[in-house]
Motif scaffolding. Structure first.
Motif, short mmCIF file in Angstrom:
data_model
loop_
_atom_site.label_atom_id
_atom_site.label_comp_id
_atom_site.label_asym_id
_atom_site.label_seq_id
_atom_site.Cartn_x
_atom_site.Cartn_y
_atom_site.Cartn_z
N GLY A 1 26.22 53.94 -48.64
CA GLY A 1 26.50 53.57 -49.94
C GLY A 1 27.74 52.53 -49.96
N ILE A 2 28.73 52.75 -49.21
CA ILE A 2 29.83 51.46 -49.14
C ILE A 2 29.13 50.37 -48.89
N PHE A 3 28.16 50.27 -47.91
CA PHE A 3 27.56 48.98 -47.42
C PHE A 3 26.63 48.41 -48.48
N ILE A 4 25.86 49.23 -49.24
CA ILE A 4 25.19 48.79 -50.31
C ILE A 4 26.13 48.23 -51.56
N MET A 5 27.11 48.99 -51.84
CA MET A 5 27.96 48.42 -53.07
C MET A 5 28.80 47.28 -52.41
N SER A 6 29.13 47.18 -51.34
CA SER A 6 29.91 46.05 -50.97
C SER A 6 28.96 44.84 -51.02
N LEU A 7 27.69 45.12 -50.44
CA LEU A 7 26.70 44.04 -50.58
C LEU A 7 26.45 43.46 -52.37
N GLY A 8 26.41 44.61 -53.28
CA GLY A 8 26.27 44.30 -54.56
C GLY A 8 27.39 43.62 -55.04
N LEU A 9 28.88 43.91 -54.43
CA LEU A 9 29.99 43.17 -54.93
C LEU A 9 29.66 41.58 -54.53
N LEU A 10 29.25 41.50 -53.35
CA LEU A 10 29.46 40.04 -52.94
C LEU A 10 28.33 39.48 -53.56
N LEU A 11 27.08 39.76 -53.63
CA LEU A 11 26.38 39.26 -54.72
C LEU A 11 26.47 38.93 -56.12
N TYR A 12 27.48 39.92 -56.65
CA TYR A 12 27.93 39.95 -57.92
C TYR A 12 28.78 38.68 -57.91
N GLY A 13 29.73 38.57 -57.08
CA GLY A 13 30.73 37.44 -56.79
C GLY A 13 30.14 36.02 -56.92
N ALA A 14 29.12 36.10 -55.79
CA ALA A 14 27.91 34.83 -55.81
C ALA A 14 27.48 34.17 -57.15
N ALA A 15 26.87 35.58 -57.91
CA ALA A 15 26.39 35.13 -58.90
C ALA A 15 27.36 34.61 -60.12
N TYR A 16 28.42 35.15 -59.99
CA TYR A 16 29.73 34.66 -60.93
C TYR A 16 30.14 33.26 -60.66
N LEU A 17 30.29 32.88 -59.38
CA LEU A 17 30.52 31.53 -59.11
C LEU A 17 29.54 30.56 -59.34
N LEU A 18 27.98 30.95 -59.11
CA LEU A 18 27.19 30.17 -59.53
C LEU A 18 27.06 30.00 -60.97
N GLY A 19 27.15 30.98 -61.77
CA GLY A 19 27.15 30.85 -63.23
C GLY A 19 28.27 30.19 -63.77
N LYS A 20 29.41 30.08 -63.28
CA LYS A 20 30.45 29.38 -63.79
C LYS A 20 30.44 27.96 -63.21
N LYS A 21 29.62 27.59 -62.21
CA LYS A 21 29.24 26.40 -61.89
C LYS A 21 28.22 25.79 -62.73
N MET A 22 27.39 26.53 -62.99
CA MET A 22 26.12 25.87 -63.95
C MET A 22 26.61 25.57 -65.19
N THR A 23 27.57 26.47 -65.74
CA THR A 23 27.88 26.08 -67.26
C THR A 23 29.20 25.13 -67.27
N GLU A 24 29.75 24.50 -66.09
CA GLU A 24 30.74 23.58 -66.12
C GLU A 24 30.20 22.37 -66.23
N ILE A 25 29.90 21.69 -67.53
CA ILE A 25 29.31 20.57 -67.78
C ILE A 25 30.18 19.87 -68.77
N GLU A 26 30.54 18.66 -68.07
CA GLU A 26 31.09 17.65 -69.15
C GLU A 26 30.07 16.88 -69.99
N VAL A 27 30.62 16.74 -71.25
CA VAL A 27 29.91 15.77 -72.22
C VAL A 27 30.53 14.49 -72.37
#
Length: 186
Positions: A160-186
């Motif tokens: 369970g700890i391994f699965i939740m840690s993996l989920g936390l890493l994926l969550y962090g990666a998704a957070y960073l990817l989403g932040k990068k995708m929405t940082e657009i200069e006009v």
């Protein structure tokens, strides 16, 4: 602040074009635009102060082209630089100044409206991204409140700890990817 100055400059151009259409000379049209900016935004607004500065330079017998170019340099507005250049060329070539200013004002206005729509769409996506970032944490909190023992196997066993840690890493990666995708200069 920059967006506000762009909008105020657009209003000043519309006022300038209106004064020229009414038959004012360029100097008097700039004076009229300054008066309207003071009425519209107050004496302390950036555009009012800038047009006031332009007005005093005109009173010192400076050419309107020079005054507009100086304003463009001080304000660092791309549209102001374009307008000053178009104004100078139209003045030198003897073109229909009223038509040129009206068309330039119209084109700059369309550009600013398009940029504003893009900014609005980007802000909406950024807000959606913030909501999506909070959803996993909200779901975990909800599960813990509604059924306290339901999530215990996920935190009490090695698997369970391994699965939740993996989920936390994926969550962090998704957070960073989403932040990068929405940082657009006009």
């Amino acid at each position: 602040m920059f967006e506000q100055m762009e909008r105020q400059f657009m209003d000043a151009l519309a006022s300038l074009a209106g004064a020229l259409k009414a038959g004012y000379s360029v100097d008097h049209a700039l004076t009229e635009a300054w008066r309207e900016m003071v009425l519209l935004y107050g004496e302390n607004a950036l555009i009012s102060r800038e047009f006031g500065r332009m007005q005093s330079r005109l009173e010192m017998n400076r050419r309107p082209e020079e005054v507009l170019m100086e304003f463009a340099q001080r304000s660092r507005l791309e549209d102001a630089a374009v307008f000053a250049e178009v104004f100078a060329v139209a003045g030198r070539s003897g073109g229909d100044l009223i038509l040129v200013i009206s068309k330039t004002t119209e084109m700059i206005g369309e550009k600013l409206r398009a940029e504003q729509e893009i900014r609005t769409a980007i802000r909406a996506r950024q807000f959606e991204q913030k909501i999506m970032n909070g959803m996993p944490l909200g779901i975990l909190a909800y599960m813990e409140v509604v059924s306290p023992g339901y999530m215990a196997p996920m935190y009490g066993t090695i698997r369970g700890i391994f699965i939740m840690s993996l989920g936390l890493l994926l969550y962090g990666a998704a957070y960073l990817l989403g932040k990068k995708m929405t940082e657009i200069e006009v």
